[in-house]
Design a protein around this motif. Structure first.
Motif, mmCIF file in Angstrom:
data_model
loop_
_atom_site.group_PDB
_atom_site.id
_atom_site.type_symbol
_atom_site.label_atom_id
_atom_site.label_comp_id
_atom_site.label_asym_id
_atom_site.label_seq_id
_atom_site.Cartn_x
_atom_site.Cartn_y
_atom_site.Cartn_z
ATOM 1 N N TYR A 453 0.785 -1.233 0.000
ATOM 2 C CA TYR A 453 0.000 0.000 0.000
ATOM 3 C C TYR A 453 0.817 1.283 0.000
ATOM 4 C CZ TYR A 453 -3.966 -3.039 1.103
ATOM 5 O OH TYR A 453 -4.930 -4.017 1.063
ATOM 6 N N THR A 454 2.113 1.210 0.295
ATOM 7 C CA THR A 454 2.919 2.422 0.429
ATOM 8 C C THR A 454 3.720 2.676 -0.845
ATOM 9 O OG1 THR A 454 3.133 1.981 2.796
ATOM 10 C CG2 THR A 454 4.656 3.586 1.834
ATOM 11 N N PRO A 455 3.549 3.831 -1.488
ATOM 12 C CA PRO A 455 4.256 4.113 -2.734
ATOM 13 C C PRO A 455 5.694 4.609 -2.499
ATOM 14 C CG PRO A 455 2.766 5.910 -2.254
ATOM 15 C CD PRO A 455 2.545 4.872 -1.171
ATOM 16 N N SER A 456 6.467 3.798 -1.807
ATOM 17 C CA SER A 456 7.886 4.096 -1.586
ATOM 18 C C SER A 456 8.608 2.779 -1.347
ATOM 19 C CB SER A 456 8.065 5.038 -0.385
ATOM 20 O OG SER A 456 7.561 4.441 0.795
ATOM 21 N N LYS A 457 9.942 2.813 -1.388
ATOM 22 C CA LYS A 457 10.729 1.590 -1.294
ATOM 23 C C LYS A 457 10.734 1.067 0.138
ATOM 24 C CE LYS A 457 15.167 -0.324 -2.809
ATOM 25 N NZ LYS A 457 16.444 -0.022 -3.521
ATOM 26 N N PRO A 458 10.185 -0.126 0.366
ATOM 27 C CA PRO A 458 10.146 -0.660 1.732
ATOM 28 C C PRO A 458 11.517 -1.194 2.150
ATOM 29 C CG PRO A 458 8.519 -1.722 0.279
ATOM 30 C CD PRO A 458 9.499 -1.003 -0.579
ATOM 31 N N VAL A 459 11.682 -1.377 3.448
ATOM 32 C CA VAL A 459 12.885 -2.012 3.984
ATOM 33 C C VAL A 459 12.568 -3.483 4.211
ATOM 34 C CG1 VAL A 459 14.532 -2.076 5.888
ATOM 35 C CG2 VAL A 459 13.622 0.123 5.079
ATOM 36 N N PRO A 460 13.273 -4.397 3.554
ATOM 37 C CA PRO A 460 12.952 -5.821 3.696
ATOM 38 C C PRO A 460 13.374 -6.381 5.045
ATOM 39 C CG PRO A 460 14.887 -5.555 2.329
ATOM 40 C CD PRO A 460 14.380 -4.170 2.605
ATOM 41 N N ALA A 461 12.713 -7.471 5.424
ATOM 42 C CA ALA A 461 13.070 -8.146 6.666
ATOM 43 C C ALA A 461 14.445 -8.784 6.562
ATOM 44 C CB ALA A 461 12.022 -9.199 6.999
ATOM 45 N N SER A 462 14.805 -9.223 5.374
ATOM 46 C CA SER A 462 16.128 -9.813 5.171
ATOM 47 C C SER A 462 16.531 -9.649 3.721
ATOM 48 C CB SER A 462 16.119 -11.302 5.533
ATOM 49 O OG SER A 462 15.281 -12.019 4.658
ATOM 50 N N LYS A 463 17.790 -9.395 3.506
ATOM 51 C CA LYS A 463 18.324 -9.338 2.158
ATOM 52 C C LYS A 463 19.818 -9.589 2.240
ATOM 53 C CE LYS A 463 19.095 -4.304 1.869
ATOM 54 N NZ LYS A 463 20.512 -4.345 1.501
ATOM 55 N N SER A 464 20.423 -9.810 1.093
ATOM 56 C CA SER A 464 21.850 -10.084 1.047
ATOM 57 C C SER A 464 22.640 -8.886 1.553
ATOM 58 C CB SER A 464 22.262 -10.417 -0.390
ATOM 59 O OG SER A 464 23.651 -10.569 -0.479
ATOM 60 N N LEU A 465 23.688 -9.148 2.325
ATOM 61 C CA LEU A 465 24.542 -8.074 2.832
ATOM 62 C C LEU A 465 25.643 -7.713 1.852
ATOM 63 C CD1 LEU A 465 24.875 -9.215 6.556
ATOM 64 C CD2 LEU A 465 23.302 -7.529 5.580
ATOM 65 N N THR A 466 25.797 -8.508 0.815
ATOM 66 C CA THR A 466 26.791 -8.218 -0.220
ATOM 67 C C THR A 466 26.070 -7.959 -1.531
ATOM 68 O OG1 THR A 466 26.996 -10.566 -0.767
ATOM 69 C CG2 THR A 466 28.478 -9.706 0.910
ATOM 70 N N LYS A 467 26.800 -7.457 -2.500
ATOM 71 C CA LYS A 467 26.198 -7.195 -3.811
ATOM 72 C C LYS A 467 25.729 -8.521 -4.401
ATOM 73 C CE LYS A 467 27.127 -5.111 -8.331
ATOM 74 N NZ LYS A 467 25.913 -4.300 -8.304
ATOM 75 N N PRO A 468 24.429 -8.662 -4.648
ATOM 76 C CA PRO A 468 23.918 -9.969 -5.077
ATOM 77 C C PRO A 468 24.320 -10.297 -6.510
ATOM 78 C CG PRO A 468 22.162 -8.338 -5.091
ATOM 79 C CD PRO A 468 23.359 -7.665 -4.487
ATOM 80 N N ALA A 469 24.624 -11.548 -6.735
ATOM 81 C CA ALA A 469 24.925 -12.022 -8.081
ATOM 82 C C ALA A 469 23.621 -12.294 -8.823
ATOM 83 C CB ALA A 469 25.757 -13.301 -8.004
ATOM 84 N N MET A 470 23.694 -12.219 -10.139
ATOM 85 C CA MET A 470 22.521 -12.528 -10.946
ATOM 86 C C MET A 470 22.216 -14.025 -10.854
ATOM 87 S SD MET A 470 21.945 -12.257 -15.076
ATOM 88 C CE MET A 470 22.137 -10.478 -15.146
ATOM 89 N N PRO A 471 21.012 -14.403 -10.409
ATOM 90 C CA PRO A 471 20.650 -15.832 -10.401
ATOM 91 C C PRO A 471 20.682 -16.399 -11.816
ATOM 92 C CG PRO A 471 19.104 -14.535 -9.104
ATOM 93 C CD PRO A 471 19.950 -13.560 -9.864
#
Length: 487
Positions: A453-471
């Motif tokens: 519902y919020t038109p802005s970038k949310p903060v995720p509960a968890s995400k990679s701490l390093t630059k993620p590689a392309m799956p």
């Protein structure tokens, strides 16, 4: 009569409401004049003749419906030229109103709960008819395509055109011999040779189906049939205009439909329909894929780089999310597209080509902070972003955040319960979020507010701490979404 009315009034019996017209729209948030009120359709019998050389379509559609009020007038959504309408075996008068409304006045009022048999005879050249600013009917080099969302029915059969009024279908189409006519469901009989060089194709959909999910594909196709382990027929069709490289990639993908849908059934619940399959369309005809019930149609461009199982996974996930459980209002479109997109992530996870968390991390890092995915609320994207990144990718990201919050056991129970509770019906975002809280036992309001519902970038509960590689799966998923967003 006046004395009788007075006597009735004196008894305290409520006065009966006078017959009234049905409404010209169901009241959808985004498309208030789509669909119609005052009646409920149970079945469409569509009998057509189509000539590709002239794009001429003639037809008779019989609608079996029930009045939901005392009805002295009602609307149908339709754009072709109508020659006659009968309601309960009596000629009705009719008139045009707006670009897609057909206003029908029956000779006799239909009482609440009364049966309505509506027979509409019509003809026209669908590719010349413009409504809502465009023509949804697509003329191809060897035939035509009636494929579109949310509008397509208007160009080939009169209907109550909204997902909240589902019905069963019989579709019978005569086309020149040597040309195929493909639609939903099963074939109750094989193609029949008629006189004057025409062959009639018949298709039947036995489960409730939204009008935009009914399709007609006409052209020269190679049709491959198979049977699943539980005895269902699989119909796959490939345009004869496909180049060898497109045909090979298409077959390497679509021929896996039974395998893919069997896997999806282990996650989402039993397959909801009576048949399966897919249709790969002529190159250059359309640029998108659509989850037509029992038989998605795919643009040839999905296979220009070879096999693409992601799009097969996506469109068949819609058989649960969008087809069996349809939106109650087009505002809730993320319930279709976010779920089908997340199915691709689960397929990647199954095949060790990147976990759902890997794909989430990659997406979260890749989209710029000012991208439309963050400035659009998936639960209310507006018509301009109905098929935008927020609906597809942020919708899938929402589901992943839900999975992280509640754990796998509760998450997959939520999905299976959703498809079971709303099977052959409709759903809303509020109903889904309430179900998630009920099954998980958690207060998820903050999560859904942030991600839906919020038109802005949310903060995720968890995400990679390093630059993620392309799956490994991302190029295929990315190609699928790029094309799907072009619809």
């Amino acid at each position: 009569m006046a004395a009788t009315a007075l006597t009735l009034a004196g008894t305290g019996v409520p006065a009966q409401a006078a017959p009234a017209p049905g409404g010209p729209g169901i009241g959808d948030t985004y498309y208030p004049d789509y669909g119609n009120s005052g009646y409920d359709v149970g079945h469409y019998d569509i009998r057509l003749r189509y000539t590709p050389a002239t794009d001429k379509l003639t037809g008779t559609t019989t609608i079996l419906a029930t009045a939901t009020q005392d009805l002295n007038r009602f609307n149908l959504d339709f754009v072709l030229d109508v020659s006659s309408i009968y309601v309960n075996n009596r000629p009705a008068t009719f008139a045009r109103e707006g670009d897609h409304e057909l206003v029908v006045t029956p000779a006799r009022t239909v009482s609440t709960g009364g049966a309505m048999t509506v027979v509409v005879q019509y003809s026209g050249v669908p590719s010349t008819k413009v409504a809502a600013g465009f023509t949804a009917w697509t003329k191809t080099a060897d035939g035509a395509l009636a494929i579109g969302e949310p509008e397509i029915a208007w160009w080939w059969f009169p209907s109550n055109d909204h997902p909240t009024d589902k019905a069963t279908f019989d579709v019978s189409v005569a086309v020149p011999t040597g040309v195929e006519a493909i639609s939903n469901g099963t074939m109750p009989r094989p193609p029949v040779q008629e006189s004057l060089g025409y062959t009639r194709w018949s298709w039947r959909s036995l489960k409730p189906q939204a009008t935009y999910l009914a399709f007609l594909t006409v052209g020269q196709y190679d049709i491959a049939t198979d049977t699943t382990a539980n005895g269902q027929t699989v119909y796959n069709a490939y345009s004869q205009l496909l180049t060898p490289e497109l045909r090979d990639g298409a077959r390497a993908s679509v021929e896996r439909t039974a395998e893919i849908t069997d896997w999806e059934s282990t996650i989402f619940g039993p397959w909801p329909f009576e048949a399966r399959g897919g249709v790969v369309l002529p190159p250059g005809s359309i640029s998108f894929a659509l989850e037509n019930q029992t038989r998605p149609n795919f643009a040839a461009s999905f296979f220009r780089r070879g096999a693409n199982t992601s799009v097969v996974v996506h469109e068949n996930a819609h058989q649960w999310f969008g087809d069996s459980v349809s939106v109650a209002d087009w505002q809730h479109i993320w319930l279709n597209e976010g779920f089908a997109s997340y199915a691709e992530w689960l397929w990647s996870e199954k095949n060790d080509e990147g976990t759902a968390q890997d794909i989430f991390d990659y997406l979260y890092a890749t989209y710029p902070d000012d991208a439309s995915i963050w400035t659009t609320a998936p639960a209310d994207p507006g018509t301009a972003e109905l098929f935008g990144d927020a609906v597809y990718d942020r919708g899938a990201m929402t589901l992943h955040q839900l999975r992280v919050a509640v754990g796998d056991d509760a998450f997959f129970e939520i999905l299976r319960t959703w498809t079971a509770d709303h099977r052959y019906g409709n759903g809303t975002t509020a109903e889904f979020t309430a179900l998630a809280e009920k099954i998980s036992g958690q207060d998820l309001n903050a999560l859904f507010q942030a991600w839906l519902y919020t038109p802005s970038k949310p903060v995720p509960a968890s995400k990679s701490l390093t630059k993620p590689a392309m799956p490994k799966s991302w190029p295929e998923i990315s190609q699928t979404h790029t094309l799907l967003h072009e619809r």
